[in-house]
Design an enzyme around this catalytic site. Structure first.
Site, mmCIF file in Angstrom:
data_model
loop_
_atom_site.group_PDB
_atom_site.id
_atom_site.type_symbol
_atom_site.label_atom_id
_atom_site.label_comp_id
_atom_site.label_asym_id
_atom_site.label_seq_id
_atom_site.Cartn_x
_atom_site.Cartn_y
_atom_site.Cartn_z
ATOM 1 N N LYS A 34 -9.698 -5.902 -12.855
ATOM 2 C CA LYS A 34 -8.748 -6.136 -11.798
ATOM 3 C C LYS A 34 -9.434 -5.376 -10.526
ATOM 4 C CE LYS A 34 -4.938 -3.592 -11.382
ATOM 5 N NZ LYS A 34 -4.861 -2.759 -10.110
ATOM 6 N N ASN A 35 -9.923 -4.007 -10.945
ATOM 7 C CA ASN A 35 -10.147 -3.137 -9.640
ATOM 8 C C ASN A 35 -11.692 -3.385 -9.106
ATOM 9 O OD1 ASN A 35 -7.665 -2.035 -9.932
ATOM 10 N ND2 ASN A 35 -8.178 -0.351 -10.623
ATOM 11 N N ARG A 48 0.114 7.906 -1.148
ATOM 12 C CA ARG A 48 -1.172 7.241 -0.908
ATOM 13 C C ARG A 48 -1.640 6.692 0.358
ATOM 14 N NH1 ARG A 48 -1.127 3.168 -6.107
ATOM 15 N NH2 ARG A 48 -3.538 3.277 -5.735
ATOM 16 N N ASP A 86 -6.236 6.277 -14.530
ATOM 17 C CA ASP A 86 -5.355 5.263 -15.057
ATOM 18 C C ASP A 86 -5.281 5.164 -16.497
ATOM 19 O OD1 ASP A 86 -6.909 2.996 -12.553
ATOM 20 O OD2 ASP A 86 -5.347 4.403 -12.478
ATOM 21 N N ARG A 140 0.761 -6.926 -13.285
ATOM 22 C CA ARG A 140 -0.229 -6.858 -12.472
ATOM 23 C C ARG A 140 -1.517 -6.485 -12.950
ATOM 24 N NH1 ARG A 140 1.313 -2.904 -7.616
ATOM 25 N NH2 ARG A 140 -0.569 -3.610 -6.996
ATOM 26 N N CYS A 163 3.610 4.298 -3.089
ATOM 27 C CA CYS A 163 4.168 3.636 -4.277
ATOM 28 C C CYS A 163 4.713 4.548 -5.384
ATOM 29 C CB CYS A 163 3.090 2.635 -5.038
ATOM 30 S SG CYS A 163 1.920 3.842 -5.658
HETATM 31 C C1 EPZ Z 1 -7.848 3.057 -6.882
HETATM 32 O O1 EPZ Z 1 -6.750 3.222 -6.140
HETATM 33 C C2 EPZ Z 1 -7.406 2.041 -8.052
HETATM 34 N N1 EPZ Z 1 -6.801 0.856 -7.482
HETATM 35 C C3 EPZ Z 1 -6.274 2.863 -8.547
HETATM 36 O O2 EPZ Z 1 -5.878 2.015 -9.926
HETATM 37 C C4 EPZ Z 1 -6.718 4.137 -9.261
HETATM 38 O O3 EPZ Z 1 -5.790 4.915 -9.752
HETATM 39 C C5 EPZ Z 1 -7.398 4.953 -8.259
HETATM 40 O O4 EPZ Z 1 -8.459 4.337 -7.726
HETATM 41 C C6 EPZ Z 1 -8.101 6.397 -8.664
HETATM 42 O O5 EPZ Z 1 -9.055 5.955 -9.625
HETATM 43 C C7 EPZ Z 1 -7.643 -0.114 -7.204
HETATM 44 O O6 EPZ Z 1 -8.940 0.041 -7.270
HETATM 45 C C8 EPZ Z 1 -7.022 -1.360 -6.662
HETATM 46 P P1 EPZ Z 1 -7.715 6.595 -4.293
HETATM 47 P P2 EPZ Z 1 -7.208 3.976 -4.562
HETATM 48 O O7 EPZ Z 1 -7.954 6.142 -2.774
HETATM 49 O O8 EPZ Z 1 -8.203 3.320 -4.015
HETATM 50 C C9 EPZ Z 1 -5.510 10.077 -1.964
HETATM 51 C C10 EPZ Z 1 -4.473 0.612 -11.006
HETATM 52 O O9 EPZ Z 1 -4.106 1.219 -12.148
HETATM 53 N N2 EPZ Z 1 -6.347 9.353 -0.843
HETATM 54 O O10 EPZ Z 1 -9.305 6.961 -5.088
HETATM 55 O O11 EPZ Z 1 -5.640 3.941 -3.855
HETATM 56 C C11 EPZ Z 1 -4.555 9.259 -2.936
HETATM 57 O O12 EPZ Z 1 -3.380 9.578 -2.185
HETATM 58 C C12 EPZ Z 1 -4.584 1.367 -9.875
HETATM 59 O O13 EPZ Z 1 -5.316 -0.213 -11.309
HETATM 60 C C13 EPZ Z 1 -5.947 9.976 0.446
HETATM 61 O O14 EPZ Z 1 -5.304 11.298 0.479
HETATM 62 O O15 EPZ Z 1 -7.244 5.452 -5.026
HETATM 63 C C14 EPZ Z 1 -4.692 9.704 -4.253
HETATM 64 O O16 EPZ Z 1 -3.939 10.823 -4.480
HETATM 65 C C15 EPZ Z 1 -3.403 2.737 -9.920
HETATM 66 N N3 EPZ Z 1 -6.454 9.314 1.637
HETATM 67 C C16 EPZ Z 1 -6.303 9.977 -4.373
HETATM 68 O O17 EPZ Z 1 -6.700 9.880 -2.982
HETATM 69 C C17 EPZ Z 1 -7.129 8.346 1.514
HETATM 70 O O18 EPZ Z 1 -7.509 7.950 2.806
HETATM 71 C C18 EPZ Z 1 -6.831 8.845 -4.992
HETATM 72 O O19 EPZ Z 1 -6.715 7.756 -4.427
HETATM 73 C C19 EPZ Z 1 -7.078 7.534 0.423
HETATM 74 C C20 EPZ Z 1 -6.828 8.234 -0.695
#
Ligand code: EPZ
Length: 423
Positions: free
Chosen positions: A24-25, A124, A308, A400, A119
């Site tokens: 998915k990701n 996020r 995850d 999802r 969420c």
């Molecule tokens: C991706 O989300 C995945 N989703 C998530 O999977 C996964 O848990 C996550 O990466 C971490 O590995 C997809 O790929 C669609 P991040 P993403 O930006 O990109 C903070 C699932 O189960 N952050 O690495 O949103 C954020 O708040 C989902 O399929 C900022 O502070 O993850 C979080 O605490 C759930 N500022 C941390 O970084 C930003 O601009 C990780 O977020 C961006 C992120």
């Protein structure tokens, strides 16, 4: 109002093979990357998921023509965009929709995208995405819940991320591939899904090097050439199924395992005493659940232990004699499955971002509620083992990210059905 739940009658004999579908990701950003350049694309091994259907709706609203050729293959025609606004209506359903911003800016220098809401697992924000865009010369204006971006002179630059955000890395890559000059991203995320996106873009003629390291170098190019591409298997679904295999004393084999995509997870299971055999992409084990020992795990950005897989791992740890621990360092609120597992007889306490898990003999059936897609999967696994009837509510979360999960589980002996419940 009617919503769907899973009714599981646990304690059945489970044995057979579970197959992992496309990631998915990886599929989400790669689908979105087809916004960058006009032409016709073919994507294969795309998982049949609710999030993919949501994304298709969003991309069609922007002007792409998307045809599903077979169950897991799509043809995408980009004849130019008819809208440059990704609406709140669609973005609120799936935060990954925010990834359309970079490609739209790369395509025509303009984009208006709804800020994704938070969420259940955390606020996020997208500050790192915006920092990367501004470094590349994008003028950002945020108003009424939308981010508007405009860029005339897209210039390669150096972007240093405070945190290796997956989404921010993907968004900046998809913009930088068309910039004038070279972009270097320091502290880039290194998840295998990022590698897949980079390989897809390079197959289209992008010049991305340093793939798999925390430092990406991107030489901007005039034009990308659309192509056909096959998505990698879903490492998180693979990890979920590997937990199921260990819960049932190795009676389940898992097809579609790429060990190096989840090395830290598999080596943590080996630290617990699990012994695996992986032939090609088929994983099997003879380890009995009773042989596993308690461990400590800490979620980290890749190549660390994946956040995850934190909740499926907790389901397993809850059945291992002794005291295990998991520390969640990525999201601020990703323990909502803990009270649900405790309703099923687990013995887990939380101390700030650490869950302390004291193993019990088995779960007991109960009515519980999914809070995110991975938490939902971990409750379903628990329900398969608990004697009696378990109801897992809010399975729209699970839909999802897990393709046709009940059919797959029924095929290996589980008594699980989708029911409607009144809320
Ligand atoms: C991706 O989300 C995945 N989703 C998530 O999977 C996964 O848990 C996550 O990466 C971490 O590995 C997809 O790929 C669609 P991040 P993403 O930006 O990109 C903070 C699932 O189960 N952050 O690495 O949103 C954020 O708040 C989902 O399929 C900022 O502070 O993850 C979080 O605490 C759930 N500022 C941390 O970084 C930003 O601009 C990780 O977020 C961006 C992120």
């Amino acid at each position: 109002m009617n919503v769907e739940a899973f009714r599981i009658v646990g304690g059945k004999k489970i044995a057979g093979e579970l197959t992992v579908d496309g990631s998915k990701n990886a599929a989400l950003p790669i689908f979105i990357a087809t916004l960058i350049e006009k032409g016709t694309y073919i994507l294969n091994n795309v998982p049949d998921l609710r999030d993919i259907r949501t994304l298709v709706q969003l991309l069609e609203s922007l002007g792409l023509e998307i045809e599903r050729m077979e169950k897991n293959s799509y043809k995408i025609k980009n004849n130019g965009l008819k809208s440059l606004t990704a609406s709140y209506e669609l973005v609120k359903k799936m935060r990954a929709s925010f990834l359309v911003m970079g490609p739209m800016l790369a395509h025509c220098g303009e984009a208006k995208v709804s800020l994704p809401g938070g969420c259940a697992i955390g606020s996020r924000p997208v500050d790192l995405h915006l920092k990367g865009f501004e470094a590349l010369g994008v003028k950002i204006n945020i108003s009424h819940g939308y981010v508007e971006g405009k860029v005339e002179d897209l210039k390669g630059t150096r972007v240093v991320f405070d945190f290796p955000s997956v989404g921010a890395t993907e968004n900046v890559i998809m913009l930088a591939v068309k910039a004038n000059g070279k972009t270097v991203i320091e502290n880039a995320a290194r998840e295998p899904e990022i590698d897949d996106l980079c390989n897809f873009l390079n197959k289209m003629g992008a010049k991305i090097s340093g793939i798999g390291t925390g430092r990406l170098e991107i030489e901007g190019v005039e034009r990308l050439v659309p192509c056909e591409y096959s998505i990698i298997p879903d490492r998180i679904v693979a990890g979920t199924f590997i937990v199921a295999s260990l819960m049932f004393d190795g009676a389940i084999t898992v097809k579609g395992v790429v060990r190096e995509h989840i090395e830290s997870f598999i080596s943590k299971l080996e630290e617990m005493g699990a012994v695996f055999e992986i032939k090609g992409e088929l994983l099997s084990t003879k380890t009995k659940l009773s042989e596993l020992k308690p461990v400590r795990a800490i979620t980290r950005p890749h190549p660390g232990f994946p956040t995850d897989l934190q909740s499926p791992m907790m389901t397993l740890m809850a059945l291992v004699k002794g005291t295990s621990e998991i520390k969640e360092t990525i999201f601020e609120n990703r323990f909502m499955h803990v009270p649900e597992l405790n309703r099923m007889g687990a013995n887990i306490t939380i101390d700030a971002n650490i869950a302390i898990i004291d193993g019990v003999d088995n779960f007991s059936s109960a009515e519980v509620m999914a809070s995110d897609l991975r938490a939902g999967a971990s409750l379903i696994l628990a329900g398969l083992l608990a004697e009696g009837e378990t109801i897992v509510n809010r399975i729209y979360h699970v839909d999802r990210g897990y393709e046709n999960l009940e059919e797959k589980l029924r095929a290996i002996g589980a008594n699980i059905e989708r029911i409607k419940v009144e809320i």
